[in-house]
Write a protein that holds these residues in place. Structure first.
Motif, mmCIF file in Angstrom:
data_model
loop_
_atom_site.group_PDB
_atom_site.id
_atom_site.type_symbol
_atom_site.label_atom_id
_atom_site.label_comp_id
_atom_site.label_asym_id
_atom_site.label_seq_id
_atom_site.Cartn_x
_atom_site.Cartn_y
_atom_site.Cartn_z
ATOM 1 N N MET A 114 9.540 43.920 23.404
ATOM 2 C CA MET A 114 8.823 42.812 24.029
ATOM 3 C C MET A 114 9.805 41.700 24.358
ATOM 4 O O MET A 114 10.615 41.315 23.518
ATOM 5 N N ARG A 115 9.681 41.178 25.580
ATOM 6 C CA ARG A 115 10.647 40.179 26.017
ATOM 7 C C ARG A 115 9.966 39.040 26.769
ATOM 8 O O ARG A 115 8.823 39.169 27.215
ATOM 9 N N VAL A 116 10.684 37.959 26.896
ATOM 10 C CA VAL A 116 10.357 36.940 27.884
ATOM 11 C C VAL A 116 11.038 37.406 29.161
ATOM 12 O O VAL A 116 12.233 37.244 29.340
ATOM 13 N N ASP A 117 10.282 38.031 30.022
ATOM 14 C CA ASP A 117 10.766 38.699 31.226
ATOM 15 C C ASP A 117 10.317 40.155 31.141
ATOM 16 O O ASP A 117 9.209 40.435 30.695
ATOM 17 N N GLU A 118 11.175 41.086 31.511
ATOM 18 C CA GLU A 118 10.772 42.485 31.630
ATOM 19 C C GLU A 118 10.757 43.188 30.274
ATOM 20 O O GLU A 118 11.769 43.255 29.572
ATOM 21 N N ASN A 119 9.588 43.727 29.889
ATOM 22 C CA ASN A 119 9.514 44.566 28.692
ATOM 23 C C ASN A 119 10.206 45.895 28.957
ATOM 24 O O ASN A 119 10.315 46.344 30.100
ATOM 25 N N ARG A 120 10.640 46.534 27.888
ATOM 26 C CA ARG A 120 11.344 47.803 28.055
ATOM 27 C C ARG A 120 10.889 48.822 27.020
ATOM 28 O O ARG A 120 10.648 48.484 25.860
ATOM 29 N N LEU A 121 10.790 50.069 27.475
ATOM 30 C CA LEU A 121 10.624 51.206 26.587
ATOM 31 C C LEU A 121 11.985 51.881 26.464
ATOM 32 O O LEU A 121 12.577 52.291 27.459
ATOM 33 N N MET A 122 12.478 51.975 25.237
ATOM 34 C CA MET A 122 13.796 52.548 24.994
ATOM 35 C C MET A 122 13.629 53.877 24.264
ATOM 36 O O MET A 122 13.096 53.939 23.163
ATOM 37 N N PHE A 138 5.229 52.602 34.602
ATOM 38 C CA PHE A 138 5.470 51.473 33.703
ATOM 39 C C PHE A 138 6.158 50.335 34.429
ATOM 40 O O PHE A 138 7.267 50.472 34.932
ATOM 41 N N ASP A 139 5.477 49.191 34.470
ATOM 42 C CA ASP A 139 6.035 47.976 35.032
ATOM 43 C C ASP A 139 6.257 46.998 33.892
ATOM 44 O O ASP A 139 5.302 46.528 33.265
ATOM 45 N N GLY A 140 7.507 46.711 33.599
ATOM 46 C CA GLY A 140 7.812 45.818 32.484
ATOM 47 C C GLY A 140 7.351 44.395 32.685
ATOM 48 O O GLY A 140 7.232 43.630 31.729
ATOM 49 N N GLY A 141 7.079 44.021 33.937
ATOM 50 C CA GLY A 141 6.527 42.710 34.223
ATOM 51 C C GLY A 141 7.517 41.578 34.036
ATOM 52 O O GLY A 141 8.697 41.784 33.752
ATOM 53 N N LYS A 142 7.009 40.365 34.171
ATOM 54 C CA LYS A 142 7.817 39.150 34.029
ATOM 55 C C LYS A 142 7.154 38.162 33.075
ATOM 56 O O LYS A 142 7.424 36.975 33.111
ATOM 57 N N SER A 143 6.254 38.666 32.229
ATOM 58 C CA SER A 143 5.466 37.783 31.382
ATOM 59 C C SER A 143 6.203 37.412 30.102
ATOM 60 O O SER A 143 7.324 37.862 29.843
ATOM 61 N N TRP A 144 5.539 36.603 29.302
ATOM 62 C CA TRP A 144 6.014 36.186 27.984
ATOM 63 C C TRP A 144 5.234 37.021 26.984
ATOM 64 O O TRP A 144 4.144 36.664 26.559
ATOM 65 N N THR A 145 5.784 38.188 26.608
ATOM 66 C CA THR A 145 5.052 39.165 25.817
ATOM 67 C C THR A 145 5.287 38.920 24.332
ATOM 68 O O THR A 145 6.425 38.857 23.871
ATOM 69 N N THR A 146 4.175 38.817 23.597
ATOM 70 C CA THR A 146 4.237 38.418 22.192
ATOM 71 C C THR A 146 3.498 39.355 21.259
ATOM 72 O O THR A 146 3.468 39.116 20.049
ATOM 73 N N ALA A 147 2.861 40.413 21.769
ATOM 74 C CA ALA A 147 2.099 41.306 20.905
ATOM 75 C C ALA A 147 2.133 42.719 21.473
ATOM 76 O O ALA A 147 2.226 42.916 22.688
#
Length: 513
Positions: A114-122, A138-147
């Motif tokens: 989870m990131r501020v910006d693009e989330n990633r699946l590794m 899968f679109d990692g998006g540009k959001s502020w992901t917290t959960a």
């Protein structure tokens, strides 16, 4: 949750009848979670074995600093040691946290970052190496992901998962009242169906859990009312063909708090999980009260679990709780609670000197504070954490990410503890790690129940064997209710060992490792 009616003090006393917990700080590579307001929250830890040596490794969020992978180099039963080994593709900035789970069912643990910006699946490749997994769906998006949380729904060969996003940073009217969208990913065809979970109320923790043990995991979300301001609440999504929120008609009670973290565990041996919610001010231990309806009641103050003010440091203002973990630190057969604490930044109404909590469960089901006596009373701004056995000695250790202060790791050196077992589940693909299974352990006339899940806590979690404290028991029986609800026969397990339970057509195969 049983309640004796006793009003408990905030200090540990001999009435627990078990070993006094003791922890000692360990020297680890320096790592600091830092950054501006987008990193006031987060700071999670993903703890998992990334190289197959049975020792849990650490991936720690860094915020504006680089995230770091720390390989566990501890010797069994000795001091905890780690070596920084962060590959280029894991050395990301903007990381809020991460959850480990084997999403492609190849037997190697992966990471949802989870990131501020693009989330990633590794995708894990073994040997603590990873590659970016970037399918078309899968679109990692540009959001502020917290959960984040994940599960496997019945009949699916791929996981269902959810990302929760905090404040919409692009909204000019923000930050208050401008919570961003949450997204649910469910398998469909060769890809995924991506659905918004509306309304969204600024989540800081999510957890898929089969709370009523009916074979379906629903999604609980803990939200921060500081930013949703009005009209929001805690949420529980029924994972029906079309997801819907549980309402008062179902038994759900509207509930609002500064939600930071979630943990679920059956504390009182009745097979139904209690829930612990961290918050600013008092923390909430809730017991199921709905007879298979989604209804939980707060445990009374006398239960000793609110941890609402610091017990050390001299600051009497309300506490701020973040990550929460259940675990039996003395191996007495009773699960305890660890809460990472720390001011958001400079919140004047909240304590600045705010030590972490170690709440010991006593024989009557109430809790007493043992953080000071256990030397876990760090006054840094704690965020994400983990309660896990790092050196395979049968004792749960502690790791805590701190905001603007170094990561801390504490070895459990408690003496005269009880016996234990560690159980790892494996089944044929899909869902190799049996997420959604329940483990039941019979010990001294009681049944300890444990659900295998991905999510909860605050911004990070643990993938690995389930630890059970057993008290004085010298042999126990266990069984597995697998994710498809098939029940294994009860099998005998000797204590003080790690066992792997492999699902098979002729019943489980149990091997020590």
């Amino acid at each position: 949750m049983r309640n004796s009616g006793l009003v408990l003090g905030a200090v540990f006393c001999a009435s627990t009848g078990t070993a006094d917990p003791r922890f000692v700080a360990q020297t680890v590579p320096e790592h600091v979670y830092d950054g501006g307001w987008e990193h006031y929250v987060g700071g999670g830890l993903a703890v998992f074995d990334c190289n197959g040596d049975t020792r849990p490794d650490i991936f720690a969020a860094g915020g504006e600093n680089v995230a770091q992978l720390m390989r566990n180099t501890s010797e069994d039963g000795r001091d905890l040691t780690f070596q920084a080994e962060t590959s280029a593709n894991l050395a990301m900035t903007g990381v809020i946290g991460a959850y480990p789970f084997d999403f492609d069912s190849d037997g190697i643990v992966d990471l949802a970052v989870m990131r501020v910006d693009e989330n990633r699946l590794m995708r894990g490749l073994g040997g603590c190496t990873f590659e970016t997994f970037a399918p078309d769906w899968f679109d990692g998006g540009k959001s502020w992901t917290t959960a984040f949380s994940a599960t496997w729904e019945q009949g699916q060969d791929r996981p269902t998962f959810a990302f929760g996003n905090y404040v919409d940073r692009t909204d000019p009217d923000g930050p208050f009242g401008t919570c961003d969208q949450n997204w649910l990913y469910r398998p469909k065809g060769d890809g995924y169906d991506v659905t918004p979970l509306e309304p969204a109320h600024c989540p800081l923790s999510m957890l898929f859990s089969d709370w009523n043990r009916k074979g379906r995991a629903d999604l609980r979300i803990s939200n921060d009312r500081h930013y949703y301001v009005t009209g929001g609440q805690e949420q529980l999504w029924a994972m029906e063909n079309t997801p819907r929120l549980y309402t008062e008609a179902d038994g759900w009670k509207p509930y609002a708090l500064w939600g930071m973290g979630i943990a679920s565990r059956d504390l009182d041996f009745d097979g139904a999980p209690e829930v612990y919610l961290t918050s600013m001010g008092d923390q909430r231990l809730q017991r199921m009260a709905g007879n298979n309806r989604p209804q939980w009641d707060d445990a009374p103050y006398e239960a000793g679990a609110t941890a609402h003010r610091p017990y050390a440091g001299g600051d009497g203002r309300p506490s701020t709780g973040w990550h929460v973990s259940f675990g039996d630190v003395q191996n007495d057969g009773l699960d305890d609670i660890f809460v990472a604490k720390g001011n958001v930044e400079q919140m004047p109404g909240s304590a600045m000197e705010d030590p972490n909590n170690l709440l010991l469960q006593t024989r009557d089901g109430t809790f007493v504070e043992a953080g000071l006596q256990g030397s876990l009373d760090s006054l840094h701004r704690g965020r994400g954490a983990a309660l896990v056995d790092f050196n395979n000695d049968g004792l749960l250790d502690v790791a805590v990410v701190n905001r603007r202060a170094p990561l801390e790791v504490f070895r459990n050196i408690t003496e005269n503890t009880g016996n234990w077992i560690s159980i790892r589940l494996q089944q044929p693909a899909p869902n190799r790690d049996a997420v959604g299974a329940f483990i039941e352990v019979r010990v001294q006339g009681k049944t300890i129940t444990r659900e295998v899940y991905v999510g909860g806590g605050h911004a990070g979690g643990v993938s690995g064997p389930e630890h059970f404290g057993l008290g004085k028991a010298e042999a126990v029986q266990a069984r597995v209710i697998w994710p498809d609800q098939e029940k294994s026969d009860w099998f005998d397990v000797s204590v003080n060992q790690r066992v792997s339970v492999q699902r098979g057509a002729l019943g489980p195969q149990i091997d020590s490792y």
